[in-house]
Design a protein around this motif. Structure first.
Motif, short mmCIF file in Angstrom:
data_model
loop_
_atom_site.label_atom_id
_atom_site.label_comp_id
_atom_site.label_asym_id
_atom_site.label_seq_id
_atom_site.Cartn_x
_atom_site.Cartn_y
_atom_site.Cartn_z
N ARG A 180 84.67 1.26 102.60
CA ARG A 180 84.66 -0.20 102.78
C ARG A 180 83.53 -0.53 103.75
NH1 ARG A 180 88.32 -4.31 101.61
NH2 ARG A 180 87.21 -6.29 101.89
N ILE A 181 82.50 -1.21 103.25
CA ILE A 181 81.29 -1.47 104.02
C ILE A 181 81.02 -2.96 103.99
CG2 ILE A 181 78.83 -0.95 104.25
CD1 ILE A 181 79.69 1.53 102.24
N GLU A 182 80.93 -3.56 105.16
CA GLU A 182 80.74 -5.01 105.23
C GLU A 182 79.61 -5.36 106.21
OE1 GLU A 182 82.10 -7.18 103.37
OE2 GLU A 182 83.92 -6.20 102.57
N HIS A 183 78.76 -6.28 105.76
CA HIS A 183 77.76 -6.86 106.67
C HIS A 183 78.44 -8.02 107.40
CE1 HIS A 183 74.13 -9.49 107.54
NE2 HIS A 183 73.96 -8.40 108.28
N MET A 184 78.54 -7.91 108.74
CA MET A 184 79.32 -8.87 109.51
C MET A 184 78.49 -10.03 110.08
SD MET A 184 82.13 -7.38 108.99
CE MET A 184 83.08 -8.62 109.85
N GLY A 185 77.16 -9.90 110.03
CA GLY A 185 76.31 -10.95 110.59
C GLY A 185 75.15 -10.36 111.36
N GLY A 186 74.65 -11.11 112.32
CA GLY A 186 73.48 -10.69 113.07
C GLY A 186 73.76 -9.54 114.02
N ALA A 187 72.73 -9.14 114.75
CA ALA A 187 72.84 -8.01 115.68
C ALA A 187 74.02 -8.20 116.63
CB ALA A 187 71.54 -7.87 116.47
N GLY A 188 74.79 -7.15 116.81
CA GLY A 188 75.97 -7.19 117.67
C GLY A 188 77.25 -7.50 116.92
N SER A 189 77.15 -8.05 115.71
CA SER A 189 78.34 -8.44 114.95
C SER A 189 79.15 -7.22 114.51
CB SER A 189 77.95 -9.26 113.72
OG SER A 189 77.34 -10.47 114.10
N GLY A 190 78.46 -6.13 114.20
CA GLY A 190 79.17 -4.91 113.85
C GLY A 190 80.02 -4.42 115.01
N GLN A 191 79.45 -4.49 116.22
CA GLN A 191 80.20 -4.06 117.40
C GLN A 191 81.40 -4.98 117.66
OE1 GLN A 191 79.85 -1.28 118.67
NE2 GLN A 191 77.77 -0.63 118.19
N HIS A 192 81.21 -6.27 117.51
CA HIS A 192 82.34 -7.18 117.70
C HIS A 192 83.46 -6.88 116.70
CE1 HIS A 192 81.16 -9.84 120.91
NE2 HIS A 192 80.01 -10.13 120.35
N ALA A 193 83.09 -6.59 115.44
CA ALA A 193 84.11 -6.28 114.44
C ALA A 193 84.85 -5.00 114.79
CB ALA A 193 83.45 -6.15 113.05
N VAL A 242 78.81 -3.66 109.89
CA VAL A 242 77.38 -3.64 110.16
C VAL A 242 76.88 -4.97 110.68
CG1 VAL A 242 75.11 -3.05 109.21
CG2 VAL A 242 77.18 -2.02 108.23
N GLY A 243 76.10 -4.90 111.77
CA GLY A 243 75.41 -6.06 112.30
C GLY A 243 73.90 -5.88 112.21
N GLY A 244 73.18 -6.96 111.99
CA GLY A 244 71.72 -6.89 111.87
C GLY A 244 71.25 -7.72 110.69
N GLU A 245 69.99 -7.60 110.37
CA GLU A 245 69.42 -8.39 109.28
C GLU A 245 69.97 -7.94 107.93
OE1 GLU A 245 65.25 -7.87 109.96
OE2 GLU A 245 65.14 -9.66 111.25
N GLU A 246 70.30 -8.90 107.08
CA GLU A 246 70.93 -8.57 105.80
C GLU A 246 70.02 -7.74 104.90
OE1 GLU A 246 73.48 -10.63 102.19
OE2 GLU A 246 72.63 -11.89 103.78
N GLU A 247 68.71 -8.00 104.94
CA GLU A 247 67.78 -7.23 104.11
C GLU A 247 67.80 -5.75 104.50
OE1 GLU A 247 63.03 -7.11 102.90
OE2 GLU A 247 63.84 -8.82 104.01
N ALA A 248 67.83 -5.48 105.81
CA ALA A 248 67.90 -4.10 106.27
C ALA A 248 69.23 -3.47 105.87
CB ALA A 248 67.72 -4.05 107.78
N LEU A 296 66.73 -2.37 113.29
CA LEU A 296 67.90 -1.88 114.01
C LEU A 296 69.17 -2.45 113.41
CD1 LEU A 296 68.25 -0.08 116.66
CD2 LEU A 296 65.90 -0.82 116.18
N LEU A 297 70.15 -1.58 113.16
CA LEU A 297 71.47 -2.00 112.70
C LEU A 297 72.53 -1.39 113.62
CD1 LEU A 297 71.04 -1.41 108.86
CD2 LEU A 297 71.17 -3.64 109.99
N ASP A 298 73.51 -2.18 114.03
CA ASP A 298 74.69 -1.62 114.69
C ASP A 298 75.77 -1.51 113.63
OD1 ASP A 298 74.33 -4.65 115.38
OD2 ASP A 298 76.49 -4.40 115.56
N ALA A 299 76.31 -0.29 113.48
CA ALA A 299 77.21 -0.03 112.36
C ALA A 299 78.35 0.90 112.76
CB ALA A 299 76.44 0.57 111.19
N PRO A 300 79.19 0.49 113.70
CA PRO A 300 80.32 1.33 114.10
C PRO A 300 81.30 1.50 112.95
CG PRO A 300 80.52 -0.86 115.06
CD PRO A 300 79.18 -0.80 114.43
N PRO A 317 78.23 -5.06 122.32
CA PRO A 317 77.49 -6.01 121.47
C PRO A 317 76.19 -6.47 122.12
CG PRO A 317 79.83 -6.56 121.47
CD PRO A 317 79.64 -5.49 122.51
N ALA A 318 76.21 -6.67 123.43
CA ALA A 318 74.98 -7.11 124.12
C ALA A 318 73.90 -6.04 124.04
CB ALA A 318 75.29 -7.44 125.58
N LEU A 319 74.29 -4.78 124.17
CA LEU A 319 73.31 -3.69 124.05
C LEU A 319 72.76 -3.63 122.63
CD1 LEU A 319 71.79 -1.28 125.17
CD2 LEU A 319 73.84 0.12 124.75
#
Length: 293
Positions: free
Chosen positions: A159-172, A139-145, A118-122, A101-103
């Motif tokens: 099943r695709i979910e926006h989880m929040g800001g950058a790194g949130s996708g990785q935490h999920a 997915v983590g990153g800006e909602e507009e992107a 940039l989106l993190d989307a594992p 998430p930090a990266l």
């Protein structure tokens, strides 16, 4: 959206199937992976080879990465021949590797300086989900992107979910891996117990899967175990990497995760015995004798 050009970096067990789905959806596709031979079938199907991440960045509007380890992500994005130093404003870079998430937050910040999204989307769903386009995508990153890239995600997942800001996708995704880790231990112990109790294994698997113990792993990986199929839908070596990251993040939060720690130790024991390139279902070998001293 198919008029946008996509670059795809990393053509492993899952990456190749994901790239193929984009190609079949009509996206012009540029590809790069460290071993060009892995791309040969995609090139025959219409993908175009590039010799480096730099060349992919110069050619594509959207770049998706699906590599092995955080150090690979760092090199692909931040190295001299990497994506961010050679990107341009308005591009979208999507890292679908399970990473730190930090990266992910660092890449987001570096991209933002250059006007790159940039989106993190594992993802979760293994080789089956990658082939069928039924992956779960976090997915983590800006909602507009995220919203602009949704058609791309919908080509790859169900099943695709926006989880929040950058790194949130990785935490999920790390939360997902924590659930899988203990589940795999329970799954294997279930099969070992049923076998030693003399139960008819296919019947036992069928009835257990239909009840409260049912899970994706039980439905998709237990049959492979019964068939003696340990080919990787997801490599043990990569799962160990994911568990290590999750334990490091948990430590930062002051959390003890004993179930995860146990699963990691069991998988590391198998890796030490040469099973690092087997699928995660090979955990059963810890009990059946072929993975023990």
């Amino acid at each position: 959206m198919p008029e946008r050009i996509i670059g795809f970096i990393g053509l492993g067990v899952m990456g190749k199937s994901m790239a193929r789905r984009l190609l079949k959806a009509g996206y012009p596709l540029f590809v790069y992976t460290r071993t060009k031979e892995k791309a040969s079938d995609l090139l025959q199907e219409g993908a175009v080879w590039k010799d480096s991440p730099k060349e992919v960045a110069e050619a594509a509007d959207i770049v998706i990465t699906m590599v092995g380890y955080p150090e690979d992500v760092r090199a692909v994005y931040l190295g001299g021949e990497g994506l961010i130093p050679n990107g341009r404003p308005g591009q979208f870079f999507i890292d679908m590797t399970t990473s730190s998430p930090a990266l992910a937050q660092r890449l987001f910040a570096e991209g933002k300086k250059r006007g790159i999204h940039l989106l993190d989307a594992p993802v979760s769903g293994g080789d089956i989900g990658a082939k069928n386009g039924t992956l779960a995508i976090m997915v983590g990153g800006e909602e507009e992107a995220f919203r602009e890239m949704l058609p791309v995600f919908e080509t790859l997942g169900k099943r695709i979910e926006h989880m929040g800001g950058a790194g949130s996708g990785q935490h999920a995704k790390l939360a997902n891996q924590i659930a899988i880790a203990s589940n795999m231990v329970g799954l294997c112990e279930t099969l070992v117990y049923a076998k030693h109790a003399g139960l008819p294994m296919e019947k036992a698997l069928s009835v257990i899967s239909a009840g409260a113990a049912g899970s994706w792993s039980l439905a998709n990986l237990a049959p492979r175990i019964l068939a003696g199929d340990y080919s990787p839908g997801f490599f043990i070596k990569h799962f160990i990497k994911d568990m290590k990251i999750a334990l490091e993040e948990a430590e930062k939060m002051g959390l003890a995760l004993p179930g995860l720690a146990l699963a990691k130790r069991l998988y590391e024991a198998l890796a030490e015995r040469g099973e690092e390139n087997s699928g995660t279902q090979a955990l059963i070998k810890y009990w059946d004798g072929s993975g023990r001293e």
